[in-house]
Each structure stands twice: as structure tokens, then as C-alpha cells.
Write an enzyme that holds these catalytic residues in place. Structure first.
Site, PDB file in Angstrom:
ATOM      1  N   TYR A   1       0.870  -1.187   0.000  1.00 44.87           N
ATOM      2  CA  TYR A   1       0.000   0.000   0.000  1.00 44.87           C
ATOM      3  C   TYR A   1       0.896   1.224   0.000  1.00 44.87           C
ATOM      4  O   TYR A   1       1.867   1.290   0.763  1.00 44.87           O
ATOM      5  CB  TYR A   1      -0.892  -0.018   1.245  1.00 44.87           C
TER       6      TYR A   1
ATOM      7  N   ASP B   1       9.469   2.955  -1.375  1.00 45.34           N
ATOM      8  CA  ASP B   1       8.501   3.654  -0.536  1.00 45.34           C
ATOM      9  C   ASP B   1       8.883   3.384   0.922  1.00 45.34           C
ATOM     10  O   ASP B   1       8.534   2.352   1.487  1.00 45.34           O
ATOM     11  CB  ASP B   1       7.085   3.166  -0.843  1.00 45.34           C
TER      12      ASP B   1
ATOM     13  N   LYS C   1       5.586   9.648   8.022  1.00 47.08           N
ATOM     14  CA  LYS C   1       5.537   9.109   9.389  1.00 47.08           C
ATOM     15  C   LYS C   1       6.634   9.677  10.302  1.00 47.08           C
ATOM     16  O   LYS C   1       6.544  10.814  10.757  1.00 47.08           O
ATOM     17  CB  LYS C   1       5.552   7.579   9.317  1.00 47.08           C
TER      18      LYS C   1
HETATM   19  P1  KE4 Z   1      -0.441   8.455   4.372  1.00 45.43           P
HETATM   20  O1  KE4 Z   1      -1.074   9.118   3.155  1.00 45.43           O
HETATM   21  O2  KE4 Z   1      -1.435   7.626   5.153  1.00 45.43           O
HETATM   22  O3  KE4 Z   1       0.335   9.449   5.242  1.00 45.43           O
HETATM   23  O4  KE4 Z   1       0.690   7.459   3.833  1.00 45.43           O
HETATM   24  C1  KE4 Z   1       0.346   6.486   2.894  1.00 45.43           C
HETATM   25  C2  KE4 Z   1       1.368   5.364   2.973  1.00 45.43           C
HETATM   26  C3  KE4 Z   1       2.340   5.282   1.994  1.00 45.43           C
HETATM   27  N1  KE4 Z   1       3.274   4.303   2.020  1.00 45.43           N
HETATM   28  C4  KE4 Z   1       3.293   3.386   3.021  1.00 45.43           C
HETATM   29  C5  KE4 Z   1       4.341   2.318   3.006  1.00 45.43           C
HETATM   30  C6  KE4 Z   1       2.327   3.433   4.059  1.00 45.43           C
HETATM   31  O5  KE4 Z   1       2.356   2.506   5.042  1.00 45.43           O
HETATM   32  C7  KE4 Z   1       1.343   4.436   4.040  1.00 45.43           C
HETATM   33  C8  KE4 Z   1       0.256   4.538   5.090  1.00 45.43           C
HETATM   34  N2  KE4 Z   1       0.247   3.538   6.092  1.00 45.43           N
HETATM   35  C9  KE4 Z   1      -1.012   3.250   6.714  1.00 45.43           C
HETATM   36  C10 KE4 Z   1      -0.789   2.114   7.714  1.00 45.43           C
HETATM   37  N3  KE4 Z   1      -0.449   0.921   7.078  1.00 45.43           N
HETATM   38  C11 KE4 Z   1      -1.638   4.445   7.345  1.00 45.43           C
HETATM   39  C12 KE4 Z   1      -2.738   4.154   8.345  1.00 45.43           C
HETATM   40  C13 KE4 Z   1      -4.078   4.540   7.797  1.00 45.43           C
HETATM   41  O6  KE4 Z   1      -4.311   4.380   6.575  1.00 45.43           O
HETATM   42  O7  KE4 Z   1      -4.903   4.986   8.624  1.00 45.43           O
END
Ligand code: KE4
Length: 437
Positions: A150, A245, A273
Site C-alpha cells: 500500500y 517507498d 511518518k
Molecule cells: P499516508 O497518506 O497515510 O500518510 O501514507 C500512505 C502510505 C504510503 N506508504 C506506506 C508504506 C504506508 O504505510 C502508508 C500509510 N500507512 C497506513 C498504515 N499501514 C496508514 C494508516 C491509515 O491508513 O490509517
């Protein structure tokens, strides 16, 4: 830590009812609704170190850490001080500030292949922009991603994604026209032959390969030996951009992320993060040759009202400075403590005769309720998610807050104590005995 077998929920239940009047599912991000694990999500009101408290004053050991950012724990003193002092000078200017370059210097000190960065406000923005940049740089259309990975919710990436989409069992997403994903190739993770085949089929048409170098979004799944090397070699040969990523793995699995851990240099890196210290920050970066295509220097457009926000920059600087100064102590310790935790819970499952396998890279890990190794989405998706849900709820009742999905990584941070680990393993032993019934 109180042992809670009858967790109070009245206040959170009332807050959930109110939230459902305003937000779809009562949440601002799907996974928080606990649809994958059942039960009633607690409303968190306070965090300190490795612990959080909910509206009913239940206390939990937190292994979510805001989904990764809080490697130094909740309300880390350096981070809070930095935010407060920045806020006293204003919250946002929509103009350049010194703090942006301060954070850039810290990021680049950890990721030497990154010569220039662009800060954005989320991981989604970072990956969406990096893909646009790869397409601009190569003048090619196709992108490769991997099933179970993801990278945020940009349209082109919502195909057989991991994390929320996988948890909700939605292949892709409603509202994404076929035309928007026609150039997205989703391949099985940890299968280099599949990548070779794709490049053979779409010769000179693939702009980039985007990968979580340690997957967190189907649960924690490390790359097989030499898999990342293969991705690097294939993309180098095919003149495609390799995007790591590292939104989750950056400053998590090592100060320099997975590319330090595995000594592999991607072409572009996305981050998020931890670099925001708990405030909204994303970033993408790489060599000048590619980054100088980004507006206003180059023709690839990307912008953001709150990009480089002073409070977020201050929080990120405080967190990364702390990590840089103490990395020789912090990373080996969280690796060792996470190892104790993961092995302890695995032993509890073995003693209870329950099928459990576990994956861990440093302080990110997942217990999968399946007897077999988990190396890709196919094997991860064979996990018993009902049993995971029961385990999750039993742990929550015993004061342990795990990620509310089988397909999410858990995180241990610098403030987790030996007592936290002991309590968690004891709680797991009790929880496992209820699973057998
Ligand atoms: P955000 O747009 O949520 O800040 O980041 C997207 C993203 C991009 N790349 C990786 C490897 C990620 O894990 C994420 C977002 N992670 C999720 C948890 N697996 C965010 C939690 C959520 O969606 O509420």
C-alpha cells in the site's frame, strides 16, 4: 498495568455514536473503525511514552504508535518542546522558512543518495508525486506495484492494494475508473520472474517500480534474499525508476531506512511518518538529475498549501536529531526488545497449540494466524482473520493495543519497557487460552 477483563467502554461508545453523525464509519481513516477485528474502538485522549489512555480511562501498551511515526513514544519531550516553541512564532506562513532546510539536511544525512527533497503533507502525496516524477523523467506510462503493498490512496495505486483496501477486501476502490488504473501493473511480491516478465511484455514502457522494501501493509513481510537486488538490477537495465517507498521503513528499520539496512540505492525515495514526529509530513527525494524536473525548476507540477509547515518541520527535526544522536543505542535496543516480544508471544501460541507464524524486521513485526510462512499477499491472505480478531480483542481487554488488522505491521519504540514486554506476553498467554475454547 491493570489486568482488564471487563474493560469500561461507556464514554468511547458515546463518542463513537457522536462521531458517526459526522464521519463515514465514525472515523477519519478506515482502519480505525475496527471493522477488520470487531469490537468497539476506544477513543484515545492521551499518550505518554509507550502508553495511551482512552475516554474511559483504560490504559494500554501501544504497539501502533500512530502507525509508525512515534518511534520515540507519545509526547516525546524534545518533540513537544520543539512544537510549542515553533507555534509561539506562528503556525504557517505559506512562504519559505529556515526549518525546511533544517529537516532536509537531517533527511539527506541519513539517505545519501537523496540530493534534493520536496516536502508534502502525507505519504500519499509523496508516492503520488514520485510516480508522476518517474513518468516525467522516463516519458513512459506504466508503473509496477506489488499485491499487498500500500502506497496511499492515489487513484493509480488502488489496485489490489494492501493495508485498508486489503483489510476491507476491496480489490481496488469504487470511484476509480478503469482508465485510471490501465497503466498500473500489480505483481506478486517476492517474485523476480514476474517482474522480468512484465518488463518483457511492456518493453521500454514501464516508468517505475514502486515497492515497500519491507512490506508493512499486508502485515510485516520482508523481501526474500536478493529480491531487492533483482529489482535494482532489472530497473537499472531497463532504465526504469526504482522507488523505495520508505514512508514506514524510513528511520524505522535503521536510521537510513531499508536502503541502509540492505545497502541498496533506489532512484527515488518516499518518506513520511517518523520524519514528521507525529505531525503531517511526507517527502520524496532523489538525485538532482531527477528532482530538478519538479516545478518551479522543471515541468513536473506538484504543490501544497501546508508543505514544509513550520510546526511539522520542528517536530520532524526534533525527532530525527534525537534519533541521529542516539542511533547507536536506540536501534539495537528496539531490535532486541522487539525480538523478545515477538518470540515470547510466538512461544505462547506454540504452547497453546495455535497456528502462528511471525515476521519481524527490527521493531516492525506481525503475528500471522497461519501455520505457514508468509512471504507475499497470497500467503498472508490465508491467515485466519477471525482468530486474529479474537486475539486482538482479548489483548485489548488486557491493556494491549495492537494494530486493528491482521494486515498491518505493529511497532515497538524506544520507550517500550521490559515490563511492557512481560505484560504483553502474559496477556498473550491468557488471550491464547481463550482462543482455544
Ligand atoms: P499516508 O497518506 O497515510 O500518510 O501514507 C500512505 C502510505 C504510503 N506508504 C506506506 C508504506 C504506508 O504505510 C502508508 C500509510 N500507512 C497506513 C498504515 N499501514 C496508514 C494508516 C491509515 O491508513 O490509517
Amino acid at each position: 498495568m491493570p489486568s482488564m477483563t471487563s474493560r469500561k467502554v461507556e464514554q468511547s461508545r458515546r463518542l463513537q455514536e457522536r462521531a458517526e453523525r459526522y464521519f463515514p464509519g465514525g472515523v477519519n481513516s478506515p482502519v480505525r473503525a475496527f471493522r477488520a477485528v470487531g469490537g468497539e474502538p476506544p477513543f484515545i485522549v492521551r499518550g505518554k511514552g509507550s502508553h495511551i489512555w482512552d475516554a474511559d480511562e483504560n490504559e494500554y501498551i501501544d504497539y501502533v504508535g500512530s502507525w509508525g511515526p512515534l518511534i520515540l513514544g507519545h509526547a516525546a519531550p524534545d518533540v513537544l518542546d520543539a512544537i510549542v516553541s515553533a507555534a509561539c512564532n506562528g503556525t504557517s506562513f505559506g512562504a519559505s522558512t529556515p526549518a525546511e532546510a533544517d529537516l532536509a539536511e537531517l533527511v539527506i544525512s541519513a539517505f545519501p543518495h537523496v540530493e534534493k527533497v520536496r516536502f508534502v503533507s502525507s505519504g500519499t502525496e509523496a508516492t503520488m508525486s514520485a510516480i508522476r516524477l518517474a513518468r516525467a523523467y522516463t516519458k513512459r506510462k506504466y508503473i509496477v506495484k506489488f499485491e499487498g503493498c500500500y502506497h496511499g490512496h492515489a487513484d493509480a495505486l488502488l489496485v489490489k492494494a494492501g493495508s485498508g483496501v486489503a483489510t476491507l477486501g476491496i480489490p481496488g476502490s469504487a470511484g476509480v475508473p478503469e482508465e485510471f488504473i490501465q497503466f498500473t501493473i500489480a505483481l506478486p511480491f517476492n517474485d523476480a520472474h514476474a517482474v522480468e516478465h512484465a518488463f518483457h511484455k511492456f518493453k521500454h514502457e514501464i516508468a517505475c517500480v514502486i515497492v515497500e522494501p519491507v512490506v508493512g501493509n499486508m502485515g510485516c513481510v520482508p523481501a526474500a534474499d536478493d529480491y531487492l537486488v533483482a529489482l535494482r538490477m532489472i530497473t537499472e537495465r531497463e532504465k526504469a525508476v526504482l522507488i523505495f517507498d520508505e514512508v514506514m521503513t524510513g528511520f524505522r528499520v535503521a536510521f537510513g531506512g531499508a536502503q541502509e539496512l540492505y545497502n541498496i540505492k533506489p532512484d527515488l525515495t518516499t518518506m513520511g511518518k517518523i520524519i514528521g514526529g507525529g505531525l503531517p509530513v511526507g517527502a520524496y527525494g532523489g538525485p538532482k538529475e531527477i528532482m530538478d524536473l519538479v516545478a518551479p525548476l522543471g515541468p513536473m507540477y506538484q504543490a501544497g498549501t501546508l508543505s514544509g509547515n513550520p510546526l511539522a518541520m520542528a517536530a520532524g527535526c526534533a525527532q530525527l536529531k534525537h534519533l541521529r544522536e542516539k542511533k547507536a543505542e536506540i536501534y539495537p535496543r528496539i531490535d532486541q526488545v522487539a525480538g523478545q516480544l515477538v518470540e515470547g508471544v510466538a512461544a505462547a501460541a506454540k504452547d497453546a497449540g495455535l497456528p502462528l507464524t511471525h515476521n519481524r524486521v527490527g521493531s516492525m513485526f506481525t503475528w500471522f494466524f497461519t501455520p505457514d510462512p508468509v512471504t507475499n499477499w497470497d500467503s498472508a491472505s490465508r491467515s485466519n482473520t477471525d482468530m486474529f480478531g479474537k486475539f486482538f480483542r482479548a489483548m485489548l481487554d488486557r491493556g494491549v493495543y495492537l494494530p486493528p488488522s491482521q494486515y498491518e505491521a505493529a511497532f515497538l519504540g524506544a520507550t517500550h519497557s521490559e515490563e511492557d514486554v512481560r505484560h504483553t506476553i502474559d496477556a498473550a498467554r491468557e488471550a491464547m487460552s481463550t482462543l482455544k475454547d
